[in-house]
Write a protein that holds these residues in place. Structure first.
Motif, PDB file in Angstrom:
ATOM      1  N   ALA A 197     -10.104   0.511  -0.518  1.00 36.65           N
ATOM      2  CA  ALA A 197      -9.854  -0.046   0.817  1.00 36.65           C
ATOM      3  C   ALA A 197      -9.697  -1.561   0.761  1.00 36.65           C
ATOM      4  CB  ALA A 197     -10.988   0.334   1.755  1.00 36.65           C
ATOM      5  N   TYR A 198     -10.430  -2.220  -0.126  1.00 34.03           N
ATOM      6  CA  TYR A 198     -10.304  -3.678  -0.239  1.00 34.03           C
ATOM      7  C   TYR A 198      -8.887  -4.051  -0.669  1.00 34.03           C
ATOM      8  CZ  TYR A 198     -10.663  -8.441  -1.932  1.00 34.03           C
ATOM      9  OH  TYR A 198     -10.436  -9.775  -2.148  1.00 34.03           O
ATOM     10  N   ILE A 199      -8.382  -3.365  -1.685  1.00 33.67           N
ATOM     11  CA  ILE A 199      -7.043  -3.671  -2.193  1.00 33.67           C
ATOM     12  C   ILE A 199      -5.992  -3.350  -1.133  1.00 33.67           C
ATOM     13  CG2 ILE A 199      -5.364  -3.085  -3.991  1.00 33.67           C
ATOM     14  CD1 ILE A 199      -7.856  -2.571  -5.797  1.00 33.67           C
ATOM     15  N   SER A 200      -6.203  -2.275  -0.407  1.00 37.97           N
ATOM     16  CA  SER A 200      -5.279  -1.914   0.671  1.00 37.97           C
ATOM     17  C   SER A 200      -5.233  -2.996   1.738  1.00 37.97           C
ATOM     18  CB  SER A 200      -5.704  -0.586   1.288  1.00 37.97           C
ATOM     19  OG  SER A 200      -4.846  -0.216   2.335  1.00 37.97           O
ATOM     20  N   ARG A 201      -6.373  -3.605   2.008  1.00 43.24           N
ATOM     21  CA  ARG A 201      -6.439  -4.647   3.032  1.00 43.24           C
ATOM     22  C   ARG A 201      -5.787  -5.950   2.575  1.00 43.24           C
ATOM     23  NH1 ARG A 201     -11.352  -4.290   3.607  1.00 43.24           N
ATOM     24  NH2 ARG A 201     -12.197  -6.087   2.493  1.00 43.24           N
ATOM     25  N   MET A 202      -5.924  -6.292   1.277  1.00 38.90           N
ATOM     26  CA  MET A 202      -5.495  -7.597   0.792  1.00 38.90           C
ATOM     27  C   MET A 202      -4.096  -7.604   0.179  1.00 38.90           C
ATOM     28  SD  MET A 202      -7.983  -9.406   1.738  1.00 38.90           S
ATOM     29  CE  MET A 202      -7.357 -10.949   1.080  1.00 38.90           C
ATOM     30  N   SER A 203      -3.473  -6.456   0.029  1.00 33.58           N
ATOM     31  CA  SER A 203      -2.170  -6.418  -0.636  1.00 33.58           C
ATOM     32  C   SER A 203      -1.299  -5.315  -0.049  1.00 33.58           C
ATOM     33  CB  SER A 203      -2.355  -6.176  -2.136  1.00 33.58           C
ATOM     34  OG  SER A 203      -2.562  -4.807  -2.412  1.00 33.58           O
ATOM     35  N   ASN A 204      -0.075  -5.263  -0.536  1.00 27.59           N
ATOM     36  CA  ASN A 204       0.839  -4.186  -0.154  1.00 27.59           C
ATOM     37  C   ASN A 204       0.930  -3.119  -1.226  1.00 27.59           C
ATOM     38  OD1 ASN A 204       2.139  -5.903  -1.997  1.00 27.59           O
ATOM     39  ND2 ASN A 204       4.160  -5.272  -1.284  1.00 27.59           N
ATOM     40  N   ALA A 205       0.098  -3.202  -2.272  1.00 23.45           N
ATOM     41  CA  ALA A 205       0.222  -2.300  -3.423  1.00 23.45           C
ATOM     42  C   ALA A 205       0.012  -0.845  -3.029  1.00 23.45           C
ATOM     43  CB  ALA A 205      -0.768  -2.701  -4.513  1.00 23.45           C
TER      44      ALA A 205
END
Length: 515
Positions: free
Chosen positions: A434-442
């Motif tokens: 969820a952190y990566i989803s929030r901070m990036s478009n990956a």
């Protein structure tokens, strides 16, 4: 000969203390490129180009000043080497040179310092180690600050140096009424992305650098990366130009977007000056002064300038202090008991996890990833996966242009992997997809769902996050900063936790190990 001055590959400072009172009639400089530093882990080709080219440019600059330099350059044929490591080379050369004393700026690597001390003793020569003026805070100064404290907290050390040097201060208070502006520096790009970005500076290799590129291609062809793509600063003048480019074009937006990630854009608004800083091609005071001047002139906002200053005056000085306060025991810390090897994708980038694939494209192409990709993508996954913290450090030393031991070890073993049990950071930096989803478009480009921990589309980060908490719940129960996450774990039924454990085991088996 009176003094033989030893210049190490990460001490390429024209104003080095090692050259104080240098007498060209009586003294000489000694430098050596050594194969051991390139091969004990398979160093990135561009990392080798950076070190060897910068060293050769420094050698030539000293010779232009009339300084005699004894220099061992690697060639394409290993059989022509006079020794595989720094100490062997030094011990082979010293008897013929017959100096009365060896002089060196205190090394940044504890291992190198001890080996030099041992070599000097074996040669029967005094070894004079001079303080490294490159840094704001001396080793002794940090030790004095740390004495009597229950814990080492970056924020308090940072404030101490801000006050001492009068950086971003309004009398005895911080400029803008706050010591940091993190609350303003966590924006994401949203669905529209970063838009048009300023071009990253690039430096055309000169004849010396091209010679080194050819050497690396011939001698280290199996190492990661592509030497031919090297375009980084190798002289103080180029480093100054890179700093000027950052201050003019990217500093104004740096603060707001410093934690954001966007696939296919490895540099964004980041400075990419750490390699030049860590080789002493660039003075940290110049960086801080230039950023503060930009704020004072109204060319950059305070949140951006303070965030940049904190990385240099705060974090960089802090981790060096931690390193020398706690070495050599620090390197052996493994608070979480992790013993795993790195997944193979950390060497070749071959993975279907979009965020890791994107970060590894940057690492392989440039020997670089910005701090959030290092900590919260590549570092996070290694921690959740259970990689031995020192193995992660060795990988970091191999793959990043800016990695030197004093800065890499506290960042990797400590901050990233929590191997030091809380000396550098007060809690493990663990997070789900969820952190990566929030901070990036990956995640929009990935076949995995960051909301799922089990099942066909489960995100490996999310699976391993819950498995990490489950495995270490007893060890982490006393950490007040993890109480919310641990309560969420406890709410999961035992059958769900068992399914996560099985999924994590299958994931580790599938990903395999590369080193």
């Amino acid at each position: 000969m009176r003094h033989l001055v030893l210049v190490l590959g990460d001490q390429l400072d024209p104003g080095s203390a090692a050259l104080d009172d240098f007498d060209p009639e009586q003294d000489a400089v000694w430098m050596g490129e050594v194969a051991e530093e390139a091969t004990h882990v398979p160093a990135h080709q561009q990392r080798l180009v950076l070190f060897f080219s910068a060293m050769r440019h420094f050698r030539d600059r000293l010779r232009e000043r009339g300084i005699k330099v004894h220099y061992h350059a690697l060639g394409p044929d290993p059989a022509a080497d006079r020794g595989a490591d720094f100490v062997t080379l030094l011990q082979a050369d010293v008897p013929a040179l017959a100096p009365q004393r060896l002089v060196v700026v205190e090394p940044g690597d504890w291992r190198v310092q001890r080996r030099l001390e041992t070599a000097a003793a074996a040669l029967g020569l005094p070894l004079e180690q001079r303080a490294d003026r490159h840094f704001y805070c001396s080793r002794e100064g940090f030790r004095d600050w740390a004495r009597g404290r229950k814990g080492l907290v970056l924020e308090y050390f940072y404030r101490h140096l801000r006050r001492h040097y009068g950086v971003l201060m309004d009398g005895d208070q911080p400029a803008g009424g706050a010591w940091n502006f993190d609350r303003d520096n966590r924006e994401t790009f949203g669905r529209e992305g970063p838009g048009e970005l300023p071009p990253a500076p690039s430096f055309e290799p000169d004849a010396t650098t091209r010679e080194v590129i050819a050497l690396v291609q011939a001698r280290f062809p199996g190492h990661p990366g592509d030497a031919a793509a090297f375009d980084q600063p190798v002289t103080p003048e180029q480093a100054e130009a890179a700093l000027d480019s950052f201050i003019r074009h990217r500093l104004p937006a740096f603060g707001t977007w410093q934690d954001a990630i966007w696939t296919g854009e490895p540099f964004l608004y980041h400075a990419r000056l750490s390699a030049a800083l860590n080789l002493h091609l660039l003075d940290p005071r110049r960086c801080v002064e230039a950023a503060v001047a930009a704020w004072e002139a109204g060319r950059a906002p305070l949140n951006a300038v303070e965030g940049f200053v904190r990385q240099i005056l705060g974090w960089r000085e802090f981790v060096r202090g931690v390193y020398w306060l706690h070495m050599p025991e620090y390197a052996g810390h493994n608070a979480l008991g992790h013993e795993g090897a790195l997944p193979a994708c950390y060497w070749d980038g071959d993975t279907d996890m979009a965020c890791i694939a994107d970060a590894m494209r940057s690492v392989l192409a440039h020997g670089y990833a910005h701090h959030i990709q290092r900590l919260m993508v590549l570092g996070l996954f290694a921690q959740l996966y259970g990689v031995h913290p020192y193995r992660f450090h060795e990988w970091h030393m191999a793959m990043y242009l800016d990695a030197v031991d004093w800065v890499s070890l506290p960042n990797t073993l400590g901050m990233s992997q929590y191997g030091d049990g809380g000396i550098v950071g007060s809690k493990p930096y663990c997070a789900s997809g969820a952190y990566i989803s929030r901070m990036s478009n990956a995640c929009r480009q990935c076949r995995y769902d960051p909301r799922q921990a089990t099942g066909e589309g489960a995100c490996p980060f999310t699976t391993l996050y819950w498995d990490f908490l489950d495995r270490h719940a007893g060890r982490l129960r006393g950490n007040r900063r993890l109480q919310f996450q641990l309560r969420n774990l406890q709410r999961k039924p035992e059958e769900e936790r068992a399914a996560i454990r099985r999924a994590a085991a299958a994931l580790r088996e599938r990903l395999g190990a590369g080193a």
